[in-house]
Motif scaffolding. Structure first.
Motif, PDB file in Angstrom:
ATOM      1  N   SER A 197      10.249  39.986 -68.854  1.00 28.59           N
ATOM      2  CA  SER A 197      11.140  39.954 -67.672  1.00 28.59           C
ATOM      3  C   SER A 197      11.759  41.494 -67.450  1.00 28.59           C
ATOM      4  CB  SER A 197      12.278  39.009 -67.951  1.00 28.59           C
ATOM      5  OG  SER A 197      12.944  38.807 -66.687  1.00 28.59           O
ATOM      6  N   ARG A 198      12.051  42.109 -68.819  1.00 28.99           N
ATOM      7  CA  ARG A 198      12.532  43.313 -68.595  1.00 28.99           C
ATOM      8  C   ARG A 198      11.546  44.240 -68.150  1.00 28.99           C
ATOM      9  NH1 ARG A 198      15.320  42.067 -73.397  1.00 28.99           N
ATOM     10  NH2 ARG A 198      13.918  42.960 -74.648  1.00 28.99           N
ATOM     11  N   ILE A 199      10.246  44.255 -68.820  1.00 34.33           N
ATOM     12  CA  ILE A 199       8.892  44.880 -68.331  1.00 34.33           C
ATOM     13  C   ILE A 199       8.866  44.760 -66.978  1.00 34.33           C
ATOM     14  CG2 ILE A 199       6.579  45.591 -68.753  1.00 34.33           C
ATOM     15  CD1 ILE A 199       7.179  44.856 -71.608  1.00 34.33           C
ATOM     16  N   LEU A 200       8.848  43.615 -66.410  1.00 32.13           N
ATOM     17  CA  LEU A 200       8.409  43.229 -64.998  1.00 32.13           C
ATOM     18  C   LEU A 200       9.455  44.081 -64.184  1.00 32.13           C
ATOM     19  CD1 LEU A 200       7.527  39.704 -64.027  1.00 32.13           C
ATOM     20  CD2 LEU A 200       9.110  41.041 -62.362  1.00 32.13           C
ATOM     21  N   ASP A 201      11.039  43.760 -64.404  1.00 35.11           N
ATOM     22  CA  ASP A 201      11.847  44.601 -63.663  1.00 35.11           C
ATOM     23  C   ASP A 201      11.433  46.364 -63.391  1.00 35.11           C
ATOM     24  OD1 ASP A 201      13.351  42.152 -63.037  1.00 35.11           O
ATOM     25  OD2 ASP A 201      14.703  42.832 -64.924  1.00 35.11           O
ATOM     26  N   ARG A 202      11.076  46.859 -64.598  1.00 36.29           N
ATOM     27  CA  ARG A 202      10.935  48.278 -64.752  1.00 36.29           C
ATOM     28  C   ARG A 202       9.692  48.510 -63.714  1.00 36.29           C
ATOM     29  NH1 ARG A 202      11.920  47.897 -70.391  1.00 36.29           N
ATOM     30  NH2 ARG A 202       9.847  48.098 -70.540  1.00 36.29           N
ATOM     31  N   ARG A 203       8.644  47.641 -63.774  1.00 35.00           N
ATOM     32  CA  ARG A 203       7.501  47.787 -63.048  1.00 35.00           C
ATOM     33  C   ARG A 203       7.541  47.291 -61.590  1.00 35.00           C
ATOM     34  NH1 ARG A 203       4.309  51.803 -65.385  1.00 35.00           N
ATOM     35  NH2 ARG A 203       4.397  51.603 -67.781  1.00 35.00           N
ATOM     36  N   SER A 204       8.800  46.882 -61.174  1.00 32.12           N
ATOM     37  CA  SER A 204       8.738  46.088 -59.856  1.00 32.12           C
ATOM     38  C   SER A 204       7.985  46.923 -58.527  1.00 32.12           C
ATOM     39  CB  SER A 204      10.194  46.190 -59.337  1.00 32.12           C
ATOM     40  OG  SER A 204      10.897  47.502 -59.284  1.00 32.12           O
ATOM     41  N   GLU A 205       8.003  48.234 -58.734  1.00 41.99           N
ATOM     42  CA  GLU A 205       7.196  48.794 -57.673  1.00 41.99           C
ATOM     43  C   GLU A 205       5.870  48.525 -57.759  1.00 41.99           C
ATOM     44  OE1 GLU A 205       6.426  53.621 -56.108  1.00 41.99           O
ATOM     45  OE2 GLU A 205       8.349  52.927 -57.265  1.00 41.99           O
ATOM     46  N   GLU A 206       5.203  48.760 -58.819  1.00 43.92           N
ATOM     47  CA  GLU A 206       3.713  48.402 -59.184  1.00 43.92           C
ATOM     48  C   GLU A 206       3.198  46.773 -58.866  1.00 43.92           C
ATOM     49  OE1 GLU A 206       4.369  51.635 -62.292  1.00 43.92           O
ATOM     50  OE2 GLU A 206       5.494  49.911 -61.542  1.00 43.92           O
ATOM     51  N   LEU A 207       4.421  46.013 -59.242  1.00 43.83           N
ATOM     52  CA  LEU A 207       4.249  44.679 -58.770  1.00 43.83           C
ATOM     53  C   LEU A 207       4.113  44.304 -57.322  1.00 43.83           C
ATOM     54  CD1 LEU A 207       4.548  41.741 -59.989  1.00 43.83           C
ATOM     55  CD2 LEU A 207       6.860  41.856 -59.811  1.00 43.83           C
ATOM     56  N   SER A 208       4.913  45.087 -56.490  1.00 43.54           N
ATOM     57  CA  SER A 208       4.954  44.667 -55.124  1.00 43.54           C
ATOM     58  C   SER A 208       3.614  45.176 -54.453  1.00 43.54           C
ATOM     59  CB  SER A 208       6.078  45.390 -54.388  1.00 43.54           C
ATOM     60  OG  SER A 208       5.783  46.761 -54.625  1.00 43.54           O
ATOM     61  N   ASP A 209       2.805  46.140 -55.334  1.00 44.26           N
ATOM     62  CA  ASP A 209       1.452  46.582 -54.866  1.00 44.26           C
ATOM     63  C   ASP A 209       0.378  45.665 -55.535  1.00 44.26           C
ATOM     64  OD1 ASP A 209       0.095  48.216 -53.289  1.00 44.26           O
ATOM     65  OD2 ASP A 209      -0.325  49.457 -55.015  1.00 44.26           O
ATOM     66  N   CYS A 210       0.395  44.574 -56.016  1.00 41.95           N
ATOM     67  CA  CYS A 210      -0.297  43.748 -56.522  1.00 41.95           C
ATOM     68  C   CYS A 210      -0.685  42.512 -55.958  1.00 41.95           C
ATOM     69  CB  CYS A 210      -0.088  43.345 -58.087  1.00 41.95           C
ATOM     70  SG  CYS A 210      -0.294  44.877 -59.421  1.00 41.95           S
TER      71      CYS A 210
END
Length: 227
Positions: A57-70
């Motif tokens: 969950s913490r990793i997901l928060d840190r990668r929120s920008e990349e996540l929104s581009d997937c």
């Protein structure tokens, strides 16, 4: 837009035990990379060795920008969440032995991660865990410890290791069903009685043959989901 993001533990990362070097290494052609390549998807793998849903969950928060581009986000957790303190069990098999992340908390955190993925505009795809091998796993966790006490804790039945592990898979299936989310079930990817051929000596990490086998199972399911 990136086609696929992956959040998970060492299974999704492609960690294997190199018996020649006697250490864990990263397998570049892991099952997710193989499946993505066969389908023609571009993938970014943010899985992490030892990750529980809390760390994920913490990793997901840190990668929120990349996540929104997937377009799609694979989630593969549970193996570390369900792990127990085997050293403490070896000392006292009758003491309480909570999981690293107890199942109710695991499911709550998992669902919170799903919400974050959806809020980012990505489509979550859940993965169950591949099978363990109880004999290999027991030998690994009991090395240097009181194996008799650990066996006592397990009720004298090594298959209770698999049953405990499967409880977390059932939690994942329950979430997928209740929330109408796509699920790729890898729990029976290895032929019955042949798990040793597909796992490292630790009994939990797929070896190269195991990753190829997982890719064979995952590729048609993933292709169908994104069609």
């Amino acid at each position: 837009m990136q086609d696929l993001c992956i959040f998970g533990d060492s299974i999704a990362k492609g960690i294997v035990f190199d018996e020649m070097k006697q250490r864990y290494t990263v397998l570049k052609d892991n099952f997710i990379a193989l499946a993505a390549k066969r389908i023609g998807l571009k993938a970014r793998n943010f899985a992490s060795f030892g990750a529980t849903t809390k760390k994920g969950s913490r990793i997901l928060d840190r990668r929120s920008e990349e996540l929104s581009d997937c377009r799609y986000t694979l989630l593969e957790f549970g193996g570390n969440d369900c792990n127990l303190d085997w050293s403490a069990i070896a000392e006292d098999p009758d003491a309480e032995a909570p999981a690293s992340v107890p199942l109710p908390e695991f499911m709550k955190t998992y669902e919170a991660m799903i919400d974050k993925v959806l809020e980012a505009g990505s489509c979550p795809i859940l993965l169950t865990l591949p099978p363990l091998d109880s004999d290999y796993f027991f030998a690994n966790i009991s090395e240097g410890l009181n194996a008799g006490n650990i066996l006592t804790f397990l009720g004298g039945d090594l298959e209770n290791i698999n049953r405990w592990h499967e409880g977390y898979n059932e939690g994942i299936r329950k979430i997928a069903k209740e929330r109408h989310l796509p699920l790729i079930d890898l729990s029976e990817a290895f032929p019955a009685g042949e798990s040793k051929h597909y796992l490292c000596k630790d009994g939990m990490h797929p070896n190269e043959a195991g990753h190829r086998r997982l890719a064979e199972c995952m590729t048609p399911a993933l292709r169908s989901l994104i069609a």
